[in-house]
Design an enzyme around this catalytic site. Structure first.
Site, PDB file in Angstrom:
ATOM      1  N   GLY A  15      46.772  17.847 -94.755  1.00  0.00           N
ATOM      2  CA  GLY A  15      46.822  18.039 -93.303  1.00  0.00           C
ATOM      3  C   GLY A  15      48.086  17.449 -92.709  1.00  0.00           C
ATOM      4  O   GLY A  15      48.083  16.934 -91.588  1.00  0.00           O
ATOM      5  N   VAL A  67      41.776  22.718 -98.440  1.00  0.00           N
ATOM      6  CA  VAL A  67      41.168  21.605 -99.191  1.00  0.00           C
ATOM      7  C   VAL A  67      39.744  21.917 -99.669  1.00  0.00           C
ATOM      8  O   VAL A  67      39.237  21.250-100.567  1.00  0.00           O
ATOM      9  CB  VAL A  67      41.162  20.279 -98.381  1.00  0.00           C
ATOM     10  CG1 VAL A  67      42.577  19.801 -98.103  1.00  0.00           C
ATOM     11  CG2 VAL A  67      40.356  20.402 -97.094  1.00  0.00           C
ATOM     12  N   ASN A  93      43.711  13.376 -95.320  1.00  0.00           N
ATOM     13  CA  ASN A  93      43.820  13.345 -93.855  1.00  0.00           C
ATOM     14  C   ASN A  93      43.345  14.640 -93.185  1.00  0.00           C
ATOM     15  O   ASN A  93      42.953  14.606 -92.021  1.00  0.00           O
ATOM     16  CB  ASN A  93      45.287  13.060 -93.484  1.00  0.00           C
ATOM     17  CG  ASN A  93      45.582  13.364 -92.036  1.00  0.00           C
ATOM     18  OD1 ASN A  93      45.277  12.573 -91.141  1.00  0.00           O
ATOM     19  ND2 ASN A  93      46.146  14.542 -91.760  1.00  0.00           N
ATOM     20  N   SER A 145      36.940   8.020 -89.131  1.00  0.00           N
ATOM     21  CA  SER A 145      37.009   8.017 -87.664  1.00  0.00           C
ATOM     22  C   SER A 145      36.056   6.955 -87.126  1.00  0.00           C
ATOM     23  O   SER A 145      35.035   6.647 -87.758  1.00  0.00           O
ATOM     24  CB  SER A 145      36.576   9.375 -87.110  1.00  0.00           C
ATOM     25  OG  SER A 145      36.354   9.285 -85.710  1.00  0.00           O
ATOM     26  N   TYR A 158      30.748  16.188 -87.131  1.00  0.00           N
ATOM     27  CA  TYR A 158      31.966  15.397 -87.354  1.00  0.00           C
ATOM     28  C   TYR A 158      31.622  13.948 -87.722  1.00  0.00           C
ATOM     29  O   TYR A 158      32.159  13.392 -88.679  1.00  0.00           O
ATOM     30  CB  TYR A 158      32.814  15.451 -86.084  1.00  0.00           C
ATOM     31  CG  TYR A 158      34.158  14.771 -86.193  1.00  0.00           C
ATOM     32  CD1 TYR A 158      35.204  15.357 -86.897  1.00  0.00           C
ATOM     33  CD2 TYR A 158      34.397  13.541 -85.573  1.00  0.00           C
ATOM     34  CE1 TYR A 158      36.444  14.735 -86.985  1.00  0.00           C
ATOM     35  CE2 TYR A 158      35.630  12.917 -85.655  1.00  0.00           C
ATOM     36  CZ  TYR A 158      36.655  13.522 -86.357  1.00  0.00           C
ATOM     37  OH  TYR A 158      37.871  12.905 -86.449  1.00  0.00           O
TER      38      TYR A 158
HETATM   39  P1  NAP Z   1      45.484  17.917 -86.303  1.00  0.00           P
HETATM   40  O1  NAP Z   1      46.646  17.612 -85.426  1.00  0.00           O
HETATM   41  O2  NAP Z   1      44.575  19.036 -85.959  1.00  0.00           O
HETATM   42  O3  NAP Z   1      46.043  18.132 -87.793  1.00  0.00           O
HETATM   43  C1  NAP Z   1      45.179  18.420 -88.855  1.00  0.00           C
HETATM   44  C2  NAP Z   1      45.905  19.314 -89.847  1.00  0.00           C
HETATM   45  O4  NAP Z   1      44.980  19.621 -90.910  1.00  0.00           O
HETATM   46  C3  NAP Z   1      46.332  20.655 -89.236  1.00  0.00           C
HETATM   47  O5  NAP Z   1      47.635  20.997 -89.637  1.00  0.00           O
HETATM   48  C4  NAP Z   1      45.308  21.613 -89.815  1.00  0.00           C
HETATM   49  O6  NAP Z   1      45.785  22.945 -89.929  1.00  0.00           O
HETATM   50  C5  NAP Z   1      45.061  21.003 -91.184  1.00  0.00           C
HETATM   51  N1  NAP Z   1      43.843  21.539 -91.796  1.00  0.00           N
HETATM   52  C6  NAP Z   1      42.714  21.955 -91.160  1.00  0.00           C
HETATM   53  N2  NAP Z   1      41.848  22.458 -92.052  1.00  0.00           N
HETATM   54  C7  NAP Z   1      42.432  22.362 -93.271  1.00  0.00           C
HETATM   55  C8  NAP Z   1      42.045  22.732 -94.582  1.00  0.00           C
HETATM   56  N3  NAP Z   1      40.858  23.323 -94.821  1.00  0.00           N
HETATM   57  N4  NAP Z   1      42.883  22.500 -95.617  1.00  0.00           N
HETATM   58  C9  NAP Z   1      44.089  21.921 -95.394  1.00  0.00           C
HETATM   59  N5  NAP Z   1      44.528  21.572 -94.174  1.00  0.00           N
HETATM   60  C10 NAP Z   1      43.708  21.777 -93.125  1.00  0.00           C
HETATM   61  O7  NAP Z   1      44.525  16.625 -86.475  1.00  0.00           O
HETATM   62  P2  NAP Z   1      44.832  15.066 -86.267  1.00  0.00           P
HETATM   63  O8  NAP Z   1      44.393  14.698 -84.921  1.00  0.00           O
HETATM   64  O9  NAP Z   1      46.205  14.740 -86.727  1.00  0.00           O
HETATM   65  O10 NAP Z   1      43.753  14.444 -87.288  1.00  0.00           O
HETATM   66  C11 NAP Z   1      44.067  14.086 -88.615  1.00  0.00           C
HETATM   67  C12 NAP Z   1      42.876  13.343 -89.220  1.00  0.00           C
HETATM   68  O11 NAP Z   1      42.594  12.183 -88.421  1.00  0.00           O
HETATM   69  C13 NAP Z   1      41.594  14.156 -89.253  1.00  0.00           C
HETATM   70  O12 NAP Z   1      40.869  13.885 -90.424  1.00  0.00           O
HETATM   71  C14 NAP Z   1      40.829  13.649 -88.033  1.00  0.00           C
HETATM   72  O13 NAP Z   1      39.443  13.818 -88.184  1.00  0.00           O
HETATM   73  C15 NAP Z   1      41.225  12.186 -88.048  1.00  0.00           C
HETATM   74  N6  NAP Z   1      41.066  11.541 -86.755  1.00  0.00           N
HETATM   75  C16 NAP Z   1      41.765  11.952 -85.661  1.00  0.00           C
HETATM   76  C17 NAP Z   1      41.586  11.303 -84.431  1.00  0.00           C
HETATM   77  C18 NAP Z   1      42.340  11.700 -83.199  1.00  0.00           C
HETATM   78  O14 NAP Z   1      42.057  11.142 -82.136  1.00  0.00           O
HETATM   79  N7  NAP Z   1      43.294  12.611 -83.267  1.00  0.00           N
HETATM   80  C19 NAP Z   1      40.672  10.255 -84.342  1.00  0.00           C
HETATM   81  C20 NAP Z   1      39.965   9.854 -85.458  1.00  0.00           C
HETATM   82  C21 NAP Z   1      40.175  10.505 -86.683  1.00  0.00           C
HETATM   83  P3  NAP Z   1      45.412  24.019 -88.760  1.00  0.00           P
HETATM   84  O15 NAP Z   1      46.131  23.567 -87.564  1.00  0.00           O
HETATM   85  O16 NAP Z   1      45.916  25.332 -89.272  1.00  0.00           O
HETATM   86  O17 NAP Z   1      43.920  23.947 -88.610  1.00  0.00           O
END
Ligand code: NAP
Length: 250
Positions: A15, A67, A93, A145, A158
């Site tokens: 990711g 993934v 991630n 998270s 989630y």
């Molecule tokens: P993001 O900006 O949406 O980035 C996630 C990336 O993962 C995107 O490029 C997405 O591609 C890719 N992805 C989605 N499904 C996938 C798959 N099946 N195989 C491979 N790649 C895939 O998310 P983020 O906010 O950076 O979050 C990253 C991690 O941190 C996640 O696990 C999230 O749950 C965790 N997290 C985030 C927050 C927050 O506040 N942002 C808080 C707690 C935890 P597409 O765009 O094409 O879907």
């Protein structure tokens, strides 16, 4: 200039096309790690890879991998070994949200989130651990998270996926400790990315009131914790969850 802590290490980050994953990849690269950028979004994954190559003197690979697809995961890991001969760090991630109240949540919403956020991590852990066990070293860092610790209405799928990921982290930490493979989780609170861009200004303001440090986190706040769990200085830490949440859950 200070010494780079991850010189010649090899890190796979899932990711990593954008958001927190991209920030993690850039942090590890800035410390000298060769980075394998994995995402379903190949265009942005390639852009991230180009940025890393132009900013840091490291080698990279980029893969379009879903993934949830074990064959794709396995071949990405095998190709990484072919090029670099080792895998030092795996950062699980990639993750998504599909929010709904339990009573309205569809089977599809439940399955999709569990499949990507939990099974996706299992797939990568399974594929890399064969090599890490032979190496007798490795670091696995799972991005969980705060809601996996405290629950959150509207996020049954989630929060269950992230709570499951924390349990998976502890089990794998116990299974792999004898081979010097350390497995930890980072549990971010609310971080400024596309995931939180969806919130209105009003919602963000209300959220901030529950955060003692009175701000949303930056992707770099999470990347710094991942960096710490990757370096030699954290070699007595395994099976832990490091919260990066501004104090919103203690
Ligand atoms: P993001 O900006 O949406 O980035 C996630 C990336 O993962 C995107 O490029 C997405 O591609 C890719 N992805 C989605 N499904 C996938 C798959 N099946 N195989 C491979 N790649 C895939 O998310 P983020 O906010 O950076 O979050 C990253 C991690 O941190 C996640 O696990 C999230 O749950 C965790 N997290 C985030 C927050 C927050 O506040 N942002 C808080 C707690 C935890 P597409 O765009 O094409 O879907």
């Amino acid at each position: 200039m200070s010494e780079k802590k991850l010189l010649n290490k090899v890190a796979i980050i899932t990711g990593a096309a954008q958001g927190i994953g991209k920030s993690i990849a850039k942090k590890l690269a800035s410390e000298g790690a060769n980075c394998v950028i994995v995402d379903v979004d190949l265009q942005n994954a390639e852009n991230t890879t180009k940025e890393i190559v132009s900013e840091f003197a490291v080698e990279t690979l980029v893969f379009k991998v879903d993934v949830t697809n074990f064959q794709e995961v396995q071949s990405c890991v095998d190709e990484t070994i072919k090029k670099f001969n080792k895998i030092d760090i795996l950062v699980n991630n990639a993750g998504i949200t599909k929010d709904n109240l339990v009573i309205k949540m569809t089977q599809e919403e439940w399955d999709k989130v569990l499949d990507i956020n939990l099974k996706g991590c299992f797939n990568f852990i399974k594929a890399v651990s064969k090599y890490m066990m032979k190496q007798r070293s490795g670091r696995i860092i799972n991005i969980a998270s705060v809601v996996g610790l405290m629950g959150n209405p509207g996020q049954a799928n989630y929060s269950a996926s992230k709570g499951g990921l924390i349990a998976l982290t502890k089990t794998v930490a116990k299974e792999l400790a004898a081979r010097n493979i350390l497995v930890n989780a980072v549990a971010p609170g609310y971080i400024k990315t596309r995931m939180t861009d969806a919130l209105s200004e009003e919602q963000k303001k209300r959220l901030q009131e529950y955060i003692p440090l009175n701000r949303l986190g930056e992707p770099e706040d999470v990347a710094n914790a991942v960096w710490f769990l990757s370096i030699e200085e954290s070699s007595y830490i395994t099976g832990q969850v490091i919260s990066v949440n501004g104090g919103m859950y203690m």
